[in-house]
Design an enzyme around this catalytic site. Sequence first.
Site, PDB file in Angstrom:
ATOM      1  N   THR A  76       0.708 -62.629  15.698  1.00  0.00           N
ATOM      2  CA  THR A  76      -0.343 -61.969  14.945  1.00  0.00           C
ATOM      3  C   THR A  76      -0.588 -62.414  13.506  1.00  0.00           C
ATOM      4  O   THR A  76      -1.363 -63.319  13.304  1.00  0.00           O
ATOM      5  CB  THR A  76      -0.164 -60.447  15.025  1.00  0.00           C
ATOM      6  N   ALA A 124       0.149 -54.216   8.675  1.00  0.00           N
ATOM      7  CA  ALA A 124       0.907 -53.569   9.751  1.00  0.00           C
ATOM      8  C   ALA A 124       0.530 -52.100   9.910  1.00  0.00           C
ATOM      9  O   ALA A 124       0.614 -51.548  11.014  1.00  0.00           O
ATOM     10  CB  ALA A 124       2.403 -53.708   9.493  1.00  0.00           C
ATOM     11  N   CYS A 178      -3.370 -52.770  11.656  1.00  0.00           N
ATOM     12  CA  CYS A 178      -3.554 -53.603  12.848  1.00  0.00           C
ATOM     13  C   CYS A 178      -2.488 -53.296  13.901  1.00  0.00           C
ATOM     14  O   CYS A 178      -1.293 -53.408  13.621  1.00  0.00           O
ATOM     15  CB  CYS A 178      -3.488 -55.079  12.457  1.00  0.00           C
ATOM     16  N   THR A 223       0.192 -56.057  14.646  1.00  0.00           N
ATOM     17  CA  THR A 223       1.060 -56.465  13.543  1.00  0.00           C
ATOM     18  C   THR A 223       2.122 -55.397  13.348  1.00  0.00           C
ATOM     19  O   THR A 223       1.790 -54.218  13.262  1.00  0.00           O
ATOM     20  CB  THR A 223       0.246 -56.629  12.238  1.00  0.00           C
TER      21      THR A 223
END
Length: 181
Positions: free
Chosen positions: A7, A165, A168, A171
């Site tokens: 990612t 993070a 997403c 992530t």
Amino acid sequence: MGQIHATTIFAVHHNGGCAMAGDGQVTLGNAVVMKGTAKKVRRLFNGQVLAGFAGSVADAFTLFEMFEGKLNEYNGNLQRAAVEVAKQWRGDKMLRQLEAMLLVMDKTTLLLVSGTGEVIEPDDGILAIGSGGNYALSAGRALKKYAGETMTAREIAEAALETAAEICVFTNHNIIVEALS
């Protein structure tokens, strides 16, 4: 079996330092987290160059090997190695099928290398790729703009990935940061 993707990668030059960060998540398709501790940022050329990938893991390893070979061939000249990889990647029928992107950096240069032949050096010393790349890029630009002397490149890279993070789903918070000073 579906496509396995990695990612988010973020890189920054700031106040004479530079850092690259990547998360550890590898996702199968859009549904299954296969691994949470992948290392997508690596040191190359005796630790003088950082490289990170987003995209298909197997494809990225092929590109890492190709880039490292060119880096050695051109004695650490990052720009020349990146251009030669992009030319070879775009010009070879088999390599054109690779689904990955690379960020590469040394103490003075930061580049994005893609299979469509692009070698892009950002104006602001910040790049991000992958599914969370836009989130990390936005966070990183804000942090760099307002951090002044209070944050290091390493701290900006880690904070940008933490922000990505949180937004997403591809992530995670297992962040690896490599820095050059």
